[in-house]
Design a protein around this motif. Structure first.
Motif, PDB file in Angstrom:
ATOM      1  N   TRP A 250      81.053  16.317  57.441  1.00 26.74           N
ATOM      2  CA  TRP A 250      81.852  16.086  58.928  1.00 26.74           C
ATOM      3  C   TRP A 250      80.681  16.223  59.873  1.00 26.74           C
ATOM      4  O   TRP A 250      80.204  15.790  61.081  1.00 26.74           O
ATOM      5  CB  TRP A 250      82.817  15.352  59.199  1.00 26.74           C
ATOM      6  CG  TRP A 250      83.450  14.221  59.298  1.00 26.74           C
ATOM      7  CD1 TRP A 250      83.491  13.216  59.632  1.00 26.74           C
ATOM      8  CD2 TRP A 250      84.355  13.485  57.839  1.00 26.74           C
ATOM      9  NE1 TRP A 250      84.678  12.139  59.452  1.00 26.74           N
ATOM     10  CE2 TRP A 250      84.532  12.837  58.330  1.00 26.74           C
ATOM     11  CE3 TRP A 250      84.572  14.652  56.884  1.00 26.74           C
ATOM     12  CZ2 TRP A 250      85.535  11.928  57.288  1.00 26.74           C
ATOM     13  CZ3 TRP A 250      85.353  13.668  55.837  1.00 26.74           C
ATOM     14  CH2 TRP A 250      85.213  12.625  56.216  1.00 26.74           C
ATOM     15  N   PHE A 251      80.261  17.638  59.767  1.00 22.30           N
ATOM     16  CA  PHE A 251      79.113  18.160  61.045  1.00 22.30           C
ATOM     17  C   PHE A 251      77.537  17.494  61.175  1.00 22.30           C
ATOM     18  O   PHE A 251      77.338  16.935  61.827  1.00 22.30           O
ATOM     19  CB  PHE A 251      79.195  19.385  59.956  1.00 22.30           C
ATOM     20  CG  PHE A 251      78.192  20.456  61.310  1.00 22.30           C
ATOM     21  CD1 PHE A 251      78.922  20.760  62.156  1.00 22.30           C
ATOM     22  CD2 PHE A 251      76.594  20.116  61.267  1.00 22.30           C
ATOM     23  CE1 PHE A 251      77.881  21.875  63.538  1.00 22.30           C
ATOM     24  CE2 PHE A 251      75.465  21.200  62.261  1.00 22.30           C
ATOM     25  CZ  PHE A 251      75.969  21.590  63.295  1.00 22.30           C
TER      26      PHE A 251
ATOM     27  N   GLN B  37      74.074  13.652  62.981  1.00 23.81           N
ATOM     28  CA  GLN B  37      73.089  12.574  62.219  1.00 23.81           C
ATOM     29  C   GLN B  37      73.111  11.068  63.063  1.00 23.81           C
ATOM     30  O   GLN B  37      72.358  10.215  63.433  1.00 23.81           O
ATOM     31  CB  GLN B  37      72.768  12.190  61.003  1.00 23.81           C
ATOM     32  CG  GLN B  37      72.140  14.013  60.131  1.00 23.81           C
ATOM     33  CD  GLN B  37      72.337  12.985  58.648  1.00 23.81           C
ATOM     34  OE1 GLN B  37      71.177  12.588  58.870  1.00 23.81           O
ATOM     35  NE2 GLN B  37      73.645  13.008  58.206  1.00 23.81           N
ATOM     36  N   SER B  38      74.538  11.025  64.282  1.00 25.16           N
ATOM     37  CA  SER B  38      74.873   9.506  63.929  1.00 25.16           C
ATOM     38  C   SER B  38      74.386   9.287  65.415  1.00 25.16           C
ATOM     39  O   SER B  38      75.189   8.563  66.275  1.00 25.16           O
ATOM     40  CB  SER B  38      76.054   9.960  64.176  1.00 25.16           C
ATOM     41  OG  SER B  38      76.633  10.718  65.061  1.00 25.16           O
ATOM     42  N   PHE B  39      72.796   9.869  65.900  1.00 23.28           N
ATOM     43  CA  PHE B  39      72.449   8.799  66.655  1.00 23.28           C
ATOM     44  C   PHE B  39      72.746   7.224  66.761  1.00 23.28           C
ATOM     45  O   PHE B  39      73.028   6.819  65.459  1.00 23.28           O
ATOM     46  CB  PHE B  39      70.833   8.870  66.770  1.00 23.28           C
ATOM     47  CG  PHE B  39      70.534  10.479  67.684  1.00 23.28           C
ATOM     48  CD1 PHE B  39      71.000  11.041  68.595  1.00 23.28           C
ATOM     49  CD2 PHE B  39      70.586  11.335  66.642  1.00 23.28           C
ATOM     50  CE1 PHE B  39      70.853  11.914  69.182  1.00 23.28           C
ATOM     51  CE2 PHE B  39      71.203  12.863  66.350  1.00 23.28           C
ATOM     52  CZ  PHE B  39      70.606  13.054  68.286  1.00 23.28           C
TER      53      PHE B  39
ATOM     54  N   GLY C 128      91.879  17.078  57.825  1.00 18.67           N
ATOM     55  CA  GLY C 128      91.575  16.102  58.891  1.00 18.67           C
ATOM     56  C   GLY C 128      91.252  17.364  60.144  1.00 18.67           C
ATOM     57  O   GLY C 128      90.375  16.437  60.795  1.00 18.67           O
ATOM     58  N   PHE C 129      92.365  18.144  60.556  1.00 15.76           N
ATOM     59  CA  PHE C 129      91.516  19.154  61.739  1.00 15.76           C
ATOM     60  C   PHE C 129      89.875  18.734  61.684  1.00 15.76           C
ATOM     61  O   PHE C 129      88.711  19.225  62.737  1.00 15.76           O
ATOM     62  CB  PHE C 129      92.008  19.613  62.716  1.00 15.76           C
ATOM     63  CG  PHE C 129      93.189  19.332  63.069  1.00 15.76           C
ATOM     64  CD1 PHE C 129      93.700  18.444  64.233  1.00 15.76           C
ATOM     65  CD2 PHE C 129      94.582  18.967  62.346  1.00 15.76           C
ATOM     66  CE1 PHE C 129      94.120  18.316  64.968  1.00 15.76           C
ATOM     67  CE2 PHE C 129      95.818  18.371  63.273  1.00 15.76           C
ATOM     68  CZ  PHE C 129      94.899  18.203  64.548  1.00 15.76           C
ATOM     69  N   THR C 130      89.824  19.632  60.669  1.00 14.43           N
ATOM     70  CA  THR C 130      88.133  20.067  60.573  1.00 14.43           C
ATOM     71  C   THR C 130      87.029  18.772  60.457  1.00 14.43           C
ATOM     72  O   THR C 130      86.127  18.679  61.082  1.00 14.43           O
ATOM     73  CB  THR C 130      88.124  21.057  58.931  1.00 14.43           C
ATOM     74  OG1 THR C 130      89.664  21.568  58.728  1.00 14.43           O
ATOM     75  CG2 THR C 130      86.843  21.376  58.332  1.00 14.43           C
ATOM     76  N   ALA C 131      87.629  17.845  59.697  1.00 14.89           N
ATOM     77  CA  ALA C 131      86.574  16.584  59.749  1.00 14.89           C
ATOM     78  C   ALA C 131      86.532  16.418  60.883  1.00 14.89           C
ATOM     79  O   ALA C 131      85.557  16.349  61.517  1.00 14.89           O
ATOM     80  CB  ALA C 131      87.249  15.353  59.001  1.00 14.89           C
ATOM     81  N   LEU C 132      87.332  16.455  61.940  1.00 18.73           N
ATOM     82  CA  LEU C 132      87.779  15.844  63.405  1.00 18.73           C
ATOM     83  C   LEU C 132      86.435  17.205  64.242  1.00 18.73           C
ATOM     84  O   LEU C 132      85.353  16.277  65.012  1.00 18.73           O
ATOM     85  CB  LEU C 132      88.470  15.485  63.721  1.00 18.73           C
ATOM     86  CG  LEU C 132      88.848  15.087  65.193  1.00 18.73           C
ATOM     87  CD1 LEU C 132      88.675  13.618  65.061  1.00 18.73           C
ATOM     88  CD2 LEU C 132      90.510  15.604  66.241  1.00 18.73           C
TER      89      LEU C 132
ATOM     90  N   LEU D 124      82.937  16.198  63.032  1.00 16.93           N
ATOM     91  CA  LEU D 124      82.506  15.612  63.642  1.00 16.93           C
ATOM     92  C   LEU D 124      82.158  15.422  64.886  1.00 16.93           C
ATOM     93  O   LEU D 124      80.903  15.165  66.014  1.00 16.93           O
ATOM     94  CB  LEU D 124      83.112  14.379  63.759  1.00 16.93           C
ATOM     95  CG  LEU D 124      82.503  12.871  64.447  1.00 16.93           C
ATOM     96  CD1 LEU D 124      81.651  12.333  63.054  1.00 16.93           C
ATOM     97  CD2 LEU D 124      83.801  11.828  64.087  1.00 16.93           C
ATOM     98  N   LEU D 125      82.521  15.811  65.999  1.00 16.38           N
ATOM     99  CA  LEU D 125      82.951  16.100  67.686  1.00 16.38           C
ATOM    100  C   LEU D 125      81.999  17.163  67.703  1.00 16.38           C
ATOM    101  O   LEU D 125      81.403  17.488  68.797  1.00 16.38           O
ATOM    102  CB  LEU D 125      84.397  16.837  68.157  1.00 16.38           C
ATOM    103  CG  LEU D 125      85.017  15.401  67.775  1.00 16.38           C
ATOM    104  CD1 LEU D 125      86.728  15.712  68.567  1.00 16.38           C
ATOM    105  CD2 LEU D 125      83.989  14.210  68.971  1.00 16.38           C
ATOM    106  N   LEU D 126      81.500  18.795  66.469  1.00 14.20           N
ATOM    107  CA  LEU D 126      81.494  19.524  67.579  1.00 14.20           C
ATOM    108  C   LEU D 126      79.610  19.180  67.758  1.00 14.20           C
ATOM    109  O   LEU D 126      79.661  19.259  68.916  1.00 14.20           O
ATOM    110  CB  LEU D 126      81.806  20.403  66.175  1.00 14.20           C
ATOM    111  CG  LEU D 126      80.512  22.410  66.630  1.00 14.20           C
ATOM    112  CD1 LEU D 126      81.667  22.484  68.445  1.00 14.20           C
ATOM    113  CD2 LEU D 126      80.958  22.573  65.424  1.00 14.20           C
ATOM    114  N   PRO D 127      78.870  18.894  67.141  1.00 12.60           N
ATOM    115  CA  PRO D 127      77.215  18.532  66.968  1.00 12.60           C
ATOM    116  C   PRO D 127      77.653  17.767  67.914  1.00 12.60           C
ATOM    117  O   PRO D 127      76.442  17.301  68.845  1.00 12.60           O
ATOM    118  CB  PRO D 127      76.895  18.080  65.730  1.00 12.60           C
ATOM    119  CG  PRO D 127      78.009  17.987  65.055  1.00 12.60           C
ATOM    120  CD  PRO D 127      79.491  18.855  65.500  1.00 12.60           C
TER     121      PRO D 127
END
Lengths: 168, 206
Positions: free
Chosen positions: B22-23, B28-30, B88-92, B95-98
């Motif tokens: 997820w990181f 990459q998700s521009f 769930g929280f690890t994925a979240l 995703l959110l950190l970067p």
């Protein structure tokens, strides 16, 4: 401006919305009424979120940074992370009665409906940036490139941006 | 659904693998939600094989009726299926950190360049490309459900296409709220499945 009240407003607008920009109308009304934000700040936040990574819904993080600084932005991250927790509850309900025909049909209809709505949202995005020959070519080219799997989506986006700049 | 969970457990990605996946998506998700969704689908379905097409689209549908940002709901849900609440929280966070960090950095930097014409021109090119990527994503989201109804009968396939087109029209032409369209499509389809499918399909099918 009270930071906790601000975060409550962010949370509330997120809880009553179902898409990345769905919280905008409620937040816009609340914050302008209180005099805590300007139209200019909303426009800026939306533009920045277009070029930044992550879900479209992160536009609210830009807004929070602009009007409440880093603490406001970080608290907003927490505020927008709470409503999605309800997905776990919905998934449990689905798990219990998921094999019933009616439930399978319900998910079937909702999934196809979601694709339909997604297409409309994309049509609106396209419309807002102008539908003309160049953009039609760009859409078709990016579809073909994505299907070919030759390039990463970010590379396709970057290429499109470069082409637009060179072309103009 | 039970079958899907068993399959997931066999693969059993660790929390670090989950965070890493997820990181990567987050960094990459521009290009907004459409790119993010495409990256999530390619990562968890195609690259890692943690979910089947059908299971992914099903969770996508659940995330659509969840309040708040749908992609965050999808991320939580997919992580939860693999490793429970911690997953769930690890994925979240992955995703959110970067994405939040870069978003905040850009917010500070963008104010400096926002008046430059070249930035606006570049955006005008990137938006049609985003639309193109979204069309590919929409096709892969609809495919498993259209295939399933094609295997049932031709009239069921027609009904499914009508659901898709009808939802577009309700929202696009008459501005019916998203939740109403989704729940409406679900109810109609649920009734049709209930009353037209033979009893024997209950249970092992799905």
């Amino acid at each position: 401006m009270n930071l906790l009240v601000y975060c409550w407003l962010v949370f509330k607008s997120s809880l009553f919305s179902f898409s990345g920009l769905g919280n905008l109308p409620m937040l816009y009304a609340d914050l302008l009424n209180l005099g805590w934000a300007t139209e200019q700040q909303f426009a800026e936040a939306l533009t920045i979120s277009k070029i930044s990574p992550g879900p479209t819904g992160l536009w609210v993080i830009c807004l929070s940074y602009l009007i409440a600084g880093l603490p406001g932005a970080l608290l907003s991250v927490i505020a927008i992370s709470i409503p999605p927790l309800l997905a776990l509850l919905l998934a449990r309900v689905y798990q219990r009665i998921g094999q019933h025909h009616a439930m399978r049909g319900f998910i079937h209809g909702m999934a196809l409906g979601a694709v339909g709505i997604f297409l409309v949202a994309m049509a609106e995005v396209w419309h807002s940036s102008g539908v003309h020959l160049a953009s039609v070519v760009m859409v078709i080219a990016s579809v073909l490139l994505a299907l070919s799997r030759l390039l990463h989506p970010v590379v396709i986006l970057a290429l499109a941006a470069v082409v637009a700049v060179v072309w103009s | 659904m039970g079958e899907q969970q068993e399959r997931s457990k066999q693969i059993d990605p660790g929390l670090f693998a989950l965070f890493g996946a997820w990181f990567l998506i987050g960094i990459q998700s521009f290009g907004g939600g459409a790119t993010t969704l495409l990256l999530i689908q390619r990562s968890v379905v195609e690259r890692h094989g943690w979910f089947s097409d059908e299971a992914y689209t099903r969770d996508f549908a659940i995330s659509q009726i969840t309040p708040g940002i749908n992609i965050l709901a999808l991320t939580l849900l997919l992580g939860w299926r693999l490793r429970g609440l911690a997953g769930g929280f690890t994925a979240l966070v992955g995703l959110l950190l970067p994405s939040v960090t870069i978003t905040l950095g850009l917010t500070a930097g963008y104010a400096q360049v926002r008046t430059l014409a070249v930035v606006q021109t570049a955006l005008h090119g990137a938006i049609p490309a985003t639309v193109g990527l979204s069309l590919v994503l929409a096709a892969s989201m609809a495919r498993p459900f259209l295939r399933e109804s094609y295997q049932m009968s031709h009239s069921m396939l027609l009904f499914s296409v009508a659901l898709l087109v009808g939802s577009s029209l309700l929202m696009g032409l008459w501005n019916v709220p998203v939740v109403v369209v989704l729940l409406g499509a679900g109810l109609v389809s649920g009734l049709v499945f209930w009353f037209t499918l033979p009893e024997s399909r209950e249970g092992p099918a799905a």
